[in-house]
Design a protein around this motif. Structure first.
Motif, mmCIF file in Angstrom:
data_model
loop_
_atom_site.group_PDB
_atom_site.id
_atom_site.type_symbol
_atom_site.label_atom_id
_atom_site.label_comp_id
_atom_site.label_asym_id
_atom_site.label_seq_id
_atom_site.Cartn_x
_atom_site.Cartn_y
_atom_site.Cartn_z
ATOM 1 N N ASN A 131 18.356 45.006 46.280
ATOM 2 C CA ASN A 131 18.622 45.757 47.515
ATOM 3 C C ASN A 131 20.092 46.140 47.648
ATOM 4 O O ASN A 131 20.697 46.021 48.721
ATOM 5 C CB ASN A 131 18.177 44.946 48.736
ATOM 6 N N GLY A 132 20.673 46.563 46.543
ATOM 7 C CA GLY A 132 22.046 47.024 46.568
ATOM 8 C C GLY A 132 23.098 45.928 46.553
ATOM 9 O O GLY A 132 24.294 46.215 46.606
ATOM 10 N N GLN A 133 22.679 44.670 46.472
ATOM 11 C CA GLN A 133 23.633 43.560 46.446
ATOM 12 C C GLN A 133 23.609 42.886 45.081
ATOM 13 O O GLN A 133 22.547 42.717 44.475
ATOM 14 C CB GLN A 133 23.301 42.540 47.536
ATOM 15 N N GLU A 134 24.790 42.513 44.617
ATOM 16 C CA GLU A 134 24.902 41.872 43.304
ATOM 17 C C GLU A 134 24.889 40.356 43.431
ATOM 18 O O GLU A 134 25.604 39.778 44.242
ATOM 19 C CB GLU A 134 26.200 42.301 42.615
ATOM 20 N N TYR A 135 24.063 39.730 42.619
ATOM 21 C CA TYR A 135 24.036 38.274 42.503
ATOM 22 C C TYR A 135 24.375 37.937 41.057
ATOM 23 O O TYR A 135 23.882 38.583 40.136
ATOM 24 C CB TYR A 135 22.658 37.721 42.864
ATOM 25 N N ARG A 136 25.211 36.918 40.854
ATOM 26 C CA ARG A 136 25.637 36.623 39.494
ATOM 27 C C ARG A 136 25.800 35.128 39.269
ATOM 28 O O ARG A 136 26.065 34.359 40.193
ATOM 29 C CB ARG A 136 26.948 37.342 39.168
ATOM 30 N N VAL A 137 25.617 34.751 38.023
ATOM 31 C CA VAL A 137 25.846 33.375 37.592
ATOM 32 C C VAL A 137 26.866 33.421 36.465
ATOM 33 O O VAL A 137 26.594 33.938 35.387
ATOM 34 C CB VAL A 137 24.549 32.698 37.102
ATOM 35 N N ASP A 138 28.064 32.917 36.742
ATOM 36 C CA ASP A 138 29.124 32.832 35.745
ATOM 37 C C ASP A 138 29.262 31.384 35.281
ATOM 38 O O ASP A 138 28.879 30.451 35.985
ATOM 39 C CB ASP A 138 30.474 33.260 36.340
ATOM 40 N N TYR A 139 29.864 31.212 34.119
ATOM 41 C CA TYR A 139 30.253 29.875 33.683
ATOM 42 C C TYR A 139 31.471 29.457 34.489
ATOM 43 O O TYR A 139 32.514 30.108 34.461
ATOM 44 C CB TYR A 139 30.583 29.877 32.190
ATOM 45 N N LEU A 140 31.327 28.370 35.249
ATOM 46 C CA LEU A 140 32.416 27.847 36.078
ATOM 47 C C LEU A 140 32.626 26.384 35.700
ATOM 48 O O LEU A 140 31.874 25.516 36.138
ATOM 49 C CB LEU A 140 32.062 27.955 37.563
ATOM 50 N N PRO A 141 33.623 26.074 34.894
ATOM 51 C CA PRO A 141 33.782 24.703 34.409
ATOM 52 C C PRO A 141 34.259 23.716 35.461
ATOM 53 O O PRO A 141 34.111 22.506 35.286
ATOM 54 C CB PRO A 141 34.826 24.846 33.297
ATOM 55 N N GLY A 142 34.832 24.221 36.570
ATOM 56 C CA GLY A 142 35.383 23.331 37.586
ATOM 57 C C GLY A 142 34.642 23.412 38.905
ATOM 58 O O GLY A 142 33.417 23.351 38.959
ATOM 59 N N GLU A 143 35.394 23.549 39.987
ATOM 60 C CA GLU A 143 34.796 23.610 41.319
ATOM 61 C C GLU A 143 34.016 24.908 41.508
ATOM 62 O O GLU A 143 34.301 25.929 40.879
ATOM 63 C CB GLU A 143 35.896 23.521 42.388
ATOM 64 N N SER A 144 33.053 24.871 42.412
ATOM 65 C CA SER A 144 32.250 26.052 42.708
ATOM 66 C C SER A 144 33.092 27.123 43.392
ATOM 67 O O SER A 144 34.036 26.826 44.120
ATOM 68 C CB SER A 144 31.079 25.662 43.616
ATOM 69 N N ASN A 145 32.742 28.374 43.153
ATOM 70 C CA ASN A 145 33.441 29.488 43.808
ATOM 71 C C ASN A 145 32.579 30.138 44.883
ATOM 72 O O ASN A 145 32.850 31.244 45.327
ATOM 73 C CB ASN A 145 33.859 30.536 42.774
ATOM 74 N N THR A 146 31.513 29.432 45.288
ATOM 75 C CA THR A 146 30.616 29.976 46.295
ATOM 76 C C THR A 146 30.113 28.870 47.207
ATOM 77 O O THR A 146 30.061 27.696 46.808
ATOM 78 C CB THR A 146 29.414 30.684 45.632
ATOM 79 N N GLY A 147 29.748 29.243 48.422
ATOM 80 C CA GLY A 147 29.199 28.280 49.359
ATOM 81 C C GLY A 147 27.723 28.014 49.146
ATOM 82 O O GLY A 147 27.133 27.164 49.816
ATOM 83 N N MET A 148 27.118 28.740 48.212
ATOM 84 C CA MET A 148 25.704 28.503 47.917
ATOM 85 C C MET A 148 25.513 27.108 47.333
ATOM 86 O O MET A 148 26.418 26.522 46.756
ATOM 87 C CB MET A 148 25.186 29.549 46.929
#
Length: 239
Positions: free
Chosen positions: A77-94
């Motif tokens: 619906n026009g919104q981007e969802y992504r999963v990146d490799y994050l070795p440390g703390e989360s970058n999202t409130g999800m």
């Protein structure tokens, strides 16, 4: 009985599972029930033991490092969802925001992997070897692979060549202050690239499993494991 019933209902599952029963016994006539056969196990391990993917200097990452440069992206619906490799703390409130299963090393997951490798070793013994790390040219049995992972987990807490413990990262008080440097904290999870402790600092329940792995490989070697099976892990004695 329940497994047999399910296989009758879904015969395609049987094709992917490890062969079992008469004619398929392993070392010491041990049987096996496993969701992956030997071919699939090799394919899984080739990724898991790749230092450019899951194999960190400090254990098995929760997400492949491949996704650092190749994130999974979904547009809805026009919104981007992504999963990146994050070795440390989360970058999202999800997912609560204060923990991260997209790259760091988590002790309970590694403990289950070690246990699975040992179970497969009791079946295959010395007849199954795999390159570890992937691309290194060094072949290991599944017992040796399990110990390699355990050693990498232990490395989080031990002083390196520079006299620093990876667990404390850049926190100088814990690295160098004589009043603090020898007191080990059991963090919730660990940075997927440098081993620094993250999240809650007193997650002793599952991070304390590292002590069990040190004890296990202090008591057990490959020969005793094959001869004694699972019970060998609980028996004291010389190697």
């Amino acid at each position: 009985v329940a497994l047999q019933s399910r296989l009758r209902q879904m015969p395609e599952l049987f094709q992917a599972m490890h062969p079992t029963g008469p004619g398929h016994f392993g070392v010491a006539e041990r049987g096996i029930i496993a969701l992956v056969n030997q071919d699939r196990l090799r394919r899984i391990l080739s990724k898991m033991l790749d230092e450019n993917e899951f194999l960190s200097p400090y254990g098995i990452r929760s997400l492949s490092k491949f996704h650092e440069g190749n994130p999974y992206i979904l547009h809805v619906n026009g919104q981007e969802y992504r999963v990146d490799y994050l070795p440390g703390e989360s970058n999202t409130g999800m997912f609560g925001g204060n923990s991260n299963w997209r790259g760091p090393v988590w002790m309970p997951v590694n403990a289950m992997i070690i246990r699975a490798l040992l179970n497969f070793y009791l079946y295959y013994g010395e007849n199954f070897t795999i390159e570890c790390p992937t691309g290194s040219g060094k072949m290991m049995t599944l017992f040796e692979v399990s110990k390699e992972i355990a050693d990498r987990l232990s490395r989080i807490f031990l002083r390196n060549e520079q006299g620093r413990r990876p667990i404390y990262g850049g926190t100088e008080k814990f690295q160098s202050d004589p009043q603090w440097r020898d007191y080990i904290l059991f963090y919730e999870y660990f940075h997927g690239d440098n081993g620094a402790g993250l999240g809650a600092s007193h997650q002793t329940g599952w991070t304390g499993l590292v002590a069990k792995s040190i004890q296990l490989y202090g008591l057990l070697d490959a020969k005793r494991a094959l001869e004694g099976g699972k019970q060998a892990a609980f028996k004291k004695g010389t190697k």
